[in-house]
Scaffold this active site. Structure first.
Site, PDB file in Angstrom:
ATOM      1  N   HIS A  67       2.363 -98.840   9.850  1.00 11.22           N
ATOM      2  CA  HIS A  67       1.204 -98.781  10.749  1.00 11.22           C
ATOM      3  C   HIS A  67       1.198 -97.552  11.684  1.00 11.22           C
ATOM      4  CE1 HIS A  67       0.568-102.988   9.548  1.00 11.22           C
ATOM      5  NE2 HIS A  67       1.803-103.227   9.871  1.00 11.22           N
ATOM      6  N   ASP A  68       2.124 -97.517  12.619  1.00  8.83           N
ATOM      7  CA  ASP A  68       2.008 -96.591  13.758  1.00  8.83           C
ATOM      8  C   ASP A  68       2.053 -95.102  13.422  1.00  8.83           C
ATOM      9  OD1 ASP A  68       3.806 -98.891  15.938  1.00  8.83           O
ATOM     10  OD2 ASP A  68       1.691 -98.772  15.395  1.00  8.83           O
TER      11      ASP A  68
END
Ligand code: RIB
Ligand code: CA
Length: 313
Positions: free
Chosen positions: A243-244
């Site tokens: 994700h990040d």
């Protein structure tokens, strides 16, 4: 080379946050003014320590790390040790950090930085619950026009949620903070599960990090091997969504991503759908367009960028 872009990374490390921070610190296009920790994946005492461990892993002990909110604005803290492990950075053996935590509170650092730096020059990169940023906005609304852009990992609509059927973790933990941020009128790019679920840490990609043979490269492979197992079991995929790092990759190569400028509104009333990000992708309502909502990513290009950058450390 053009002047580097000033950023503050607000984060709850978390293995995927850690990879995002490594990539940011390896990229001369970005000037990391500071890293502000928030409670999320694990409690604040661990997220701030993990942020310092990652700065040292990157060979950047001079980076300033600040501790922020210990809990969400209204709701009680929900953590995710089941995904990230007890320390929040399970996988590699990383030494206790030697670099000091800054004494200043993260929210004060965000406010001071935005009031000091040239107006419109600082980008906030939000990798966890939005508590610190919302508290700063509520404390000093004058910062709104001074923020160049907020790029955040959070939300999900077509993919649903990953903590409840409706809500993604960062928004679920602090939906009230997300509501404050999305209503603030700041240019905002949202990178939701609809996008990050297309960025899987396949075994070939994890091996590419390990093959770097460097401490950051091997540690990244070990972090991803731990982090991915939860989602592999849940979704039955080879690898889990990363994700990040998409937030930092967007700053470096926005062309890897595609989306639309739409309205996104956060549910803060119904317990059933608390923290749901209602994305008006088809423009059926007249709510103001407040978010550039990314739905697609060139995942081959993304991982090529992440490996190349971490290879520089
Ligand atoms: O839902 C994914 C998000 O929640 C990521 O930021 C991950 O680090 C967790 O904080
Ligand atoms: Ca995170």
């Amino acid at each position: 080379m053009p002047e580097s872009r000033k950023i503050v990374i607000d984060t709850d490390p978390g293995q995927d946050d850690a990879v995002a921070i490594l990539v940011a610190l390896a990229s001369p296009e970005l000037e990391v003014l500071g890293i502000t920790a928030v409670a999320g994946n694990v409690p604040l005492t661990l997220t701030e320590k993990n942020a310092r461990k990652i700065c040292e892993l990157a060979g950047r002990p001079e980076v300033k790390v600040f501790a922020g909110a210990t809990h969400p604005m209204v709701r009680s803290l929900v953590t995710a040790e089941n995904v990230h492990g007890k320390t929040g950075l399970n996988g590699p053996e990383l030494p206790e950090p030697e670099m000091a935590l800054q004494a200043q509170h993260a929210v004060d650092f965000i406010l001071e930085t935005l009031m000091r730096e040239e107006s419109g020059s600082v980008t906030l990169c939000a990798l966890g619950p939005l508590t610190n940023i919302a508290l700063a906005l509520e404390r000093e609304p004058k910062i709104v026009p001074r923020i160049r852009e907020i790029v955040l990992m959070g939300g999900g609509f077509f993919e649903g949620g990953n903590v409840t059927p409706a809500a993604e973790f960062n928004i679920h933990v602090d939906p009230h903070a997300a509501d404050v941020v999305l209503r603030a009128g700041i240019p905002t790019v949202m990178i939701p599960l609809d996008c990050t679920h297309k960025a899987l840490t396949t075994s070939k990609r994890v091996e590419a990090f390990r093959k770097l043979g460097t401490r950051p490269g091997v540690a990244t492979a070990e972090m991803l091997e731990f982090f991915e197992r939860f989602d592999e079991n849940k979704y039955g995929t080879d690898g889990g969504p990363l994700h990040d790092p998409c937030v930092i990759a967007y700053l470096l190569k926005p062309e890897l991503f595609s989306g639309r400028h739409i309205n996104v509104t956060v549910e803060i009333a119904s317990e059933l759908t608390m923290g749901m990000t209602v994305a008006d992708w088809w423009g059926v309502c007249d709510r103001p367009k407040n978010v550039t909502y990314m739905r697609d990513v060139d995942h081959e290009g993304l991982f090529g960028l992440l490996v190349e950058r971490i290879g520089r450390l």
